[in-house]
Design a protein around this motif. Structure first.
Motif, PDB file in Angstrom:
ATOM      1  N   PHE A   1       0.827  -1.202   0.000  1.00  0.00           N
ATOM      2  CA  PHE A   1       0.000   0.000   0.000  1.00  0.00           C
ATOM      3  C   PHE A   1       0.864   1.256   0.000  1.00  0.00           C
ATOM      4  O   PHE A   1       0.470   2.289  -0.549  1.00  0.00           O
ATOM      5  CB  PHE A   1      -0.934  -0.018   1.213  1.00  0.00           C
ATOM      6  CG  PHE A   1      -1.807  -1.243   1.274  1.00  0.00           C
ATOM      7  CD1 PHE A   1      -2.948  -1.342   0.502  1.00  0.00           C
ATOM      8  CD2 PHE A   1      -1.466  -2.316   2.083  1.00  0.00           C
ATOM      9  CE1 PHE A   1      -3.749  -2.475   0.552  1.00  0.00           C
ATOM     10  CE2 PHE A   1      -2.253  -3.454   2.141  1.00  0.00           C
ATOM     11  CZ  PHE A   1      -3.398  -3.531   1.361  1.00  0.00           C
TER      12      PHE A   1
ATOM     13  N   ILE B   1       1.715   2.119  -3.568  1.00  0.00           N
ATOM     14  CA  ILE B   1       0.656   2.869  -4.256  1.00  0.00           C
ATOM     15  C   ILE B   1       0.682   4.328  -3.823  1.00  0.00           C
ATOM     16  O   ILE B   1       0.558   5.241  -4.649  1.00  0.00           O
ATOM     17  CB  ILE B   1      -0.713   2.235  -3.960  1.00  0.00           C
ATOM     18  CG1 ILE B   1      -0.730   0.778  -4.422  1.00  0.00           C
ATOM     19  CG2 ILE B   1      -1.831   3.018  -4.633  1.00  0.00           C
ATOM     20  CD1 ILE B   1      -1.993   0.035  -4.065  1.00  0.00           C
ATOM     21  N   ARG B   2       0.847   4.572  -2.531  1.00  0.00           N
ATOM     22  CA  ARG B   2       0.851   5.941  -2.024  1.00  0.00           C
ATOM     23  C   ARG B   2       2.076   6.714  -2.506  1.00  0.00           C
ATOM     24  O   ARG B   2       2.000   7.935  -2.722  1.00  0.00           O
ATOM     25  CB  ARG B   2       0.807   5.905  -0.494  1.00  0.00           C
ATOM     26  CG  ARG B   2       0.645   7.265   0.154  1.00  0.00           C
ATOM     27  CD  ARG B   2       0.386   7.157   1.643  1.00  0.00           C
ATOM     28  NE  ARG B   2       1.491   6.535   2.357  1.00  0.00           N
ATOM     29  CZ  ARG B   2       1.460   5.324   2.879  1.00  0.00           C
ATOM     30  NH1 ARG B   2       0.385   4.573   2.753  1.00  0.00           N
ATOM     31  NH2 ARG B   2       2.509   4.828   3.532  1.00  0.00           N
TER      32      ARG B   2
ATOM     33  N   PRO C   1       1.224   7.194  -6.927  1.00  0.00           N
ATOM     34  CA  PRO C   1      -0.157   6.762  -7.153  1.00  0.00           C
ATOM     35  C   PRO C   1      -0.601   6.792  -8.603  1.00  0.00           C
ATOM     36  O   PRO C   1      -1.356   5.915  -9.029  1.00  0.00           O
ATOM     37  CB  PRO C   1      -0.970   7.748  -6.307  1.00  0.00           C
ATOM     38  CG  PRO C   1      -0.098   8.950  -6.162  1.00  0.00           C
ATOM     39  CD  PRO C   1       1.309   8.439  -6.154  1.00  0.00           C
TER      40      PRO C   1
ATOM     41  N   PHE D   1      -1.826   3.078  -9.277  1.00  0.00           N
ATOM     42  CA  PHE D   1      -3.285   3.012  -9.202  1.00  0.00           C
ATOM     43  C   PHE D   1      -3.911   3.259 -10.570  1.00  0.00           C
ATOM     44  O   PHE D   1      -4.908   2.623 -10.932  1.00  0.00           O
ATOM     45  CB  PHE D   1      -3.798   4.029  -8.183  1.00  0.00           C
ATOM     46  CG  PHE D   1      -5.288   4.167  -8.181  1.00  0.00           C
ATOM     47  CD1 PHE D   1      -6.089   3.144  -7.699  1.00  0.00           C
ATOM     48  CD2 PHE D   1      -5.892   5.312  -8.672  1.00  0.00           C
ATOM     49  CE1 PHE D   1      -7.471   3.271  -7.700  1.00  0.00           C
ATOM     50  CE2 PHE D   1      -7.259   5.444  -8.672  1.00  0.00           C
ATOM     51  CZ  PHE D   1      -8.054   4.423  -8.191  1.00  0.00           C
TER      52      PHE D   1
ATOM     53  N   VAL E   1      -7.255  -1.010  -6.478  1.00  0.00           N
ATOM     54  CA  VAL E   1      -6.248  -0.881  -5.415  1.00  0.00           C
ATOM     55  C   VAL E   1      -5.801  -2.262  -4.932  1.00  0.00           C
ATOM     56  O   VAL E   1      -4.603  -2.515  -4.746  1.00  0.00           O
ATOM     57  CB  VAL E   1      -6.812  -0.051  -4.243  1.00  0.00           C
ATOM     58  CG1 VAL E   1      -5.839  -0.062  -3.057  1.00  0.00           C
ATOM     59  CG2 VAL E   1      -7.074   1.377  -4.685  1.00  0.00           C
TER      60      VAL E   1
END
Length: 400
Positions: A90, A93-94, A97, A101, A352
């Protein structure tokens, strides 16, 4: 006589005063440097190494504590802990993004739109044809329509396989480059990920068939046993349950042992067979740890998707019954709107989740190589070279 005694007394007074002055002057300090300072001839030169190691006045520093390994990008260059493995997908992704994503969302949209574009027009045509057909022909038309629809499902299925393979390649490249502190844009990420797309598609097809074929065999065995007699139906259900349980255990074991295959294909440029062998080798001795991480992240993703979609599935019928209790169809537009919003949010959560699972496989691969092969040391050596001089260096993820 008196005059001589007076002169003697006067002389004695002068002698006494001179003696007192002489005694007082003997207690005064000599003229020269101020009190508390030394003469210049007594001064000693200060050592040049004062305060330095080995010199006068040196105070050794307190013993230093443990220094953590460097973290130039996404992952610290050391074997990762269980918590880091759970959070790193995660965090990937952050950290970047738009490409990560965005890639997952594009794949989800492509599969959804192609499915709708292929199946919805055919379903509308089939419904209209069955409405105009005679009663004797409805069963034949319906049976042919179901067969045709199953064939049409192969189109979105093929797109889904290709999209899943592409997303795996993209996320492996993203995790590997992010670990080195690089931040790639969407175009550069897709360009690197597409290089191994053919082998990744082959791997996804092989894995899908490995699950589908045994499942179809179990279904066929169950149907065959149940057709023997009504009593055999109970036996068929028990046999199907045992076979299904065995398949779940088998798939969990093989899935964990071969989970690092996409990363080996992309980062080491291996064939499918060699990548499967490589994944099997890297997971030796670490099965339960890898299995636990994969199960937990899958559970997190699935629970999140259910939490997003379940309220809309519950609210939609309730709103429909409140706005249109007589069933005239006046609340149909609101119901469709609620379902569309729920579908959109579910698609976002699925994107996600798909990206996080693909990133997790790459993170586990890098962690296993740091644990078993010292990849963290190779990455540190690579990062010590200035960026402008890395063009001629070999890929640190490629084995010699």
């Amino acid at each position: 006589m008196a005059d001589r005694r007076g002169r003697c007394a006067s002389m004695d007074g002068r002698i006494e005063r001179a003696s007192s002055v002489s005694d007082r002057d003997s207690w005064l300090p000599p003229s020269g440097p101020a009190v508390g300072s030394l003469p210049s001839s007594w001064a000693q030169p200060e050592p040049e190494n004062i305060g330095q190691p080995g010199g006068p006045g040196f105070v050794p520093p307190p013993p230093s504590g443990w220094t953590p390994p460097p973290k130039p990008g996404l992952l610290p260059l050391r074997p990762l802990g269980f918590g880091t493995l759970l959070g790193a997908p995660f965090q990937a992704i952050r950290r970047n993004p738009a490409p990560t994503f965005g890639s997952g969302l594009l794949v989800q949209l492509a599969v959804g739109l192609i499915t709708v574009a292929v199946l919805v027009p055919y379903f509308i045509w089939l419904t209209e044809r069955m409405a105009r057909a005679a009663a004797a022909d409805i069963d034949t038309i319906a049976l042919g329509g179901i067969g045709t629809m199953l064939l049409l499902m192969l189109v979105p299925l093929a797109i889904s396989v290709a999209g899943t393979a592409l997303l795996q390649g993209i996320m492996v490249v993203e995790v590997a480059s992010a670990t080195l502190g690089e931040r790639l844009r969407l175009g550069a990420l897709w360009k690197r990920g597409v290089k191994r797309l053919g082998r990744l598609i082959g791997w996804v097809l092989l894995a899908s068939l490995a699950v589908l074929i045994p499942a179809l065999i179990v279904v066929a065995i169950t149907i065959a046993i149940s057709l023997i007699s009504p009593v055999a139906i109970v036996i068929a259900v028990l046999v199907a349950g045992l076979l299904a349980l065995g398949l779940v255990v088998l798939f969990a074991w093989l899935g964990t042992k071969l989970s690092l295959t996409p990363s080996a294909i992309v980062l080491e440029d291996l064939t499918i067979r060699a990548a499967m062998k490589r994944s099997w080798q890297l997971t030796n001795g670490h099965f339960w740890r890898i299995f636990g991480v994969l199960i937990l992240v899958n559970a997190i993703v699935n629970i999140a998707a259910q939490l997003v979609s379940a309220p809309f599935q519950l609210i939609g019928p309730i709103v429909m019954s409140v706005m249109d209790p007589t069933g005239t169809g006046s609340g149909l537009a609101v119901y469709i709107g609620i379902m569309v919003v729920g579908l959109a949010l579910t698609m976002v959560v699925s994107a996600v989740g798909t990206v996080a699972l693909s990133a997790l496989v790459a993170i586990i691969y890098i962690d296993q190589r740091m644990r078993t092969e010292g990849l963290d040391i190779e990455l540190q050596r690579y990062l010590e070279v200035p960026v402008e001089q890395r063009a001629g260096l070999p890929d640190p993820y490629r084995r010699a």
